[in-house]
Scaffold this motif. Structure first.
Motif, PDB file in Angstrom:
ATOM      1  N   UNK A   1      53.786  41.549  18.328  1.00 21.90           N
ATOM      2  CA  UNK A   1      52.970  40.562  19.033  1.00 21.90           C
ATOM      3  C   UNK A   1      53.464  40.210  20.429  1.00 21.90           C
ATOM      4  N   UNK A   2      54.556  40.743  20.893  1.00 19.20           N
ATOM      5  CA  UNK A   2      55.107  40.390  22.193  1.00 19.20           C
ATOM      6  C   UNK A   2      54.290  40.935  23.352  1.00 19.20           C
ATOM      7  N   UNK A   3      54.730  40.604  24.574  1.00 19.79           N
ATOM      8  CA  UNK A   3      54.035  41.059  25.788  1.00 19.79           C
ATOM      9  C   UNK A   3      53.972  42.571  25.892  1.00 19.79           C
ATOM     10  N   UNK A   4      54.968  43.234  25.375  1.00 17.27           N
ATOM     11  CA  UNK A   4      54.984  44.701  25.394  1.00 17.27           C
ATOM     12  C   UNK A   4      54.930  45.240  23.969  1.00 17.27           C
ATOM     13  N   UNK A   5      54.310  44.467  23.100  1.00 19.25           N
ATOM     14  CA  UNK A   5      54.252  44.832  21.694  1.00 19.25           C
ATOM     15  C   UNK A   5      53.166  45.842  21.389  1.00 19.25           C
ATOM     16  N   UNK A   6      53.077  46.196  20.138  1.00 11.62           N
ATOM     17  CA  UNK A   6      52.131  47.219  19.699  1.00 11.62           C
ATOM     18  C   UNK A   6      50.683  46.805  19.929  1.00 11.62           C
ATOM     19  N   UNK A   7      50.364  45.535  19.696  1.00 16.95           N
ATOM     20  CA  UNK A   7      48.987  45.081  19.920  1.00 16.95           C
ATOM     21  C   UNK A   7      48.610  45.160  21.393  1.00 16.95           C
ATOM     22  N   UNK A   8      49.532  44.788  22.261  1.00 19.25           N
ATOM     23  CA  UNK A   8      49.265  44.857  23.707  1.00 19.25           C
ATOM     24  C   UNK A   8      49.084  46.307  24.151  1.00 19.25           C
ATOM     25  N   UNK A   9      49.888  47.196  23.617  1.00 19.03           N
ATOM     26  CA  UNK A   9      49.758  48.621  23.949  1.00 19.03           C
ATOM     27  C   UNK A   9      48.398  49.143  23.497  1.00 19.03           C
ATOM     28  N   UNK A  10      47.968  48.735  22.319  1.00 20.71           N
ATOM     29  CA  UNK A  10      46.660  49.145  21.811  1.00 20.71           C
ATOM     30  C   UNK A  10      45.545  48.633  22.723  1.00 20.71           C
ATOM     31  N   UNK A  11      45.617  47.358  23.143  1.00 20.75           N
ATOM     32  CA  UNK A  11      44.608  46.798  24.050  1.00 20.75           C
ATOM     33  C   UNK A  11      44.589  47.539  25.381  1.00 20.75           C
ATOM     34  N   UNK A  12      45.772  47.838  25.901  1.00 14.38           N
ATOM     35  CA  UNK A  12      45.836  48.542  27.181  1.00 14.38           C
ATOM     36  C   UNK A  12      45.261  49.952  27.081  1.00 14.38           C
ATOM     37  N   UNK A  13      45.466  50.613  25.962  1.00 13.87           N
ATOM     38  CA  UNK A  13      44.883  51.954  25.786  1.00 13.87           C
ATOM     39  C   UNK A  13      43.363  51.885  25.723  1.00 13.87           C
TER      40      UNK A  13
ATOM     41  N   UNK B   1      66.803  37.644  11.940  1.00 13.13           N
ATOM     42  CA  UNK B   1      66.863  38.489  13.144  1.00 13.13           C
ATOM     43  C   UNK B   1      65.867  39.635  13.061  1.00 13.13           C
ATOM     44  N   UNK B   2      65.790  40.256  11.916  1.00 14.82           N
ATOM     45  CA  UNK B   2      64.850  41.373  11.733  1.00 14.82           C
ATOM     46  C   UNK B   2      63.409  40.883  11.859  1.00 14.82           C
ATOM     47  N   UNK B   3      63.122  39.727  11.267  1.00 13.29           N
ATOM     48  CA  UNK B   3      61.777  39.152  11.378  1.00 13.29           C
ATOM     49  C   UNK B   3      61.446  38.837  12.830  1.00 13.29           C
ATOM     50  N   UNK B   4      62.392  38.269  13.539  1.00 17.73           N
ATOM     51  CA  UNK B   4      62.220  37.947  14.958  1.00 17.73           C
ATOM     52  C   UNK B   4      61.926  39.207  15.768  1.00 17.73           C
ATOM     53  N   UNK B   5      62.715  40.238  15.530  1.00 19.37           N
ATOM     54  CA  UNK B   5      62.531  41.506  16.255  1.00 19.37           C
ATOM     55  C   UNK B   5      61.182  42.130  15.916  1.00 19.37           C
ATOM     56  N   UNK B   6      60.805  42.138  14.651  1.00 21.32           N
ATOM     57  CA  UNK B   6      59.506  42.705  14.253  1.00 21.32           C
ATOM     58  C   UNK B   6      58.352  41.921  14.850  1.00 21.32           C
ATOM     59  N   UNK B   7      58.481  40.595  14.874  1.00 19.78           N
ATOM     60  CA  UNK B   7      57.421  39.764  15.441  1.00 19.78           C
ATOM     61  C   UNK B   7      57.168  40.144  16.894  1.00 19.78           C
ATOM     62  N   UNK B   8      58.237  40.241  17.687  1.00 19.65           N
ATOM     63  CA  UNK B   8      58.059  40.566  19.100  1.00 19.65           C
ATOM     64  C   UNK B   8      57.720  42.040  19.318  1.00 19.65           C
ATOM     65  N   UNK B   9      58.063  42.889  18.374  1.00 20.23           N
ATOM     66  CA  UNK B   9      57.673  44.291  18.480  1.00 20.23           C
ATOM     67  C   UNK B   9      56.161  44.441  18.317  1.00 20.23           C
TER      68      UNK B   9
END
Length: 98
Positions: free
Chosen positions: A26-38, A16-24
């Motif tokens: 790499x998800x649509x609203x994840x950290x990488x997406x936030x970085x790209x949007x900035x 569960x923790x791995x699943x949550x971290x993965x989507x945190x």
């Protein structure tokens, strides 16, 4: 009997923790997406600043074209090659180097 059950609970929690971290991350609203949007926002703001500068330049040119007769005359001379009726134009051929 507690040992295998406890291992399963830990594996389920780890999953569960791995699943949550993965989507945190790499998800649509994840950290990488936030970085790209900035980064996109920074690029758009830079373009906006450039566009505003061009707009200000064009506004000043419009004001000059509407009210400054000397500026209109300089544009007519430079861009269209116009001259006054009492002026004489001398044209020289460009020098050729040996």
């Amino acid at each position: 009997m507690k040992g295998p059950f406890q291992k399963r609970v830990y594996l389920i929690l780890a999953g569960c923790i791995t699943f949550i971290l993965f989507f945190t991350v790499f998800g649509d609203k994840g950290l990488l997406r936030i970085f790209e949007l900035r980064q996109d926002m920074a690029r758009v703001q830079a373009r906006l600043g450039d566009t505003r500068a061009v707009n200000e330049t064009l506004k000043r040119e419009i004001v000059a074209l509407k009210g400054d007769h000397r500026y209109v005359e300089s544009i007519a001379r430079k861009d269209f090659g116009l001259v006054r009726s009492n002026e004489v134009i001398y044209q020289f051929s460009p020098e050729t180097k040996p």
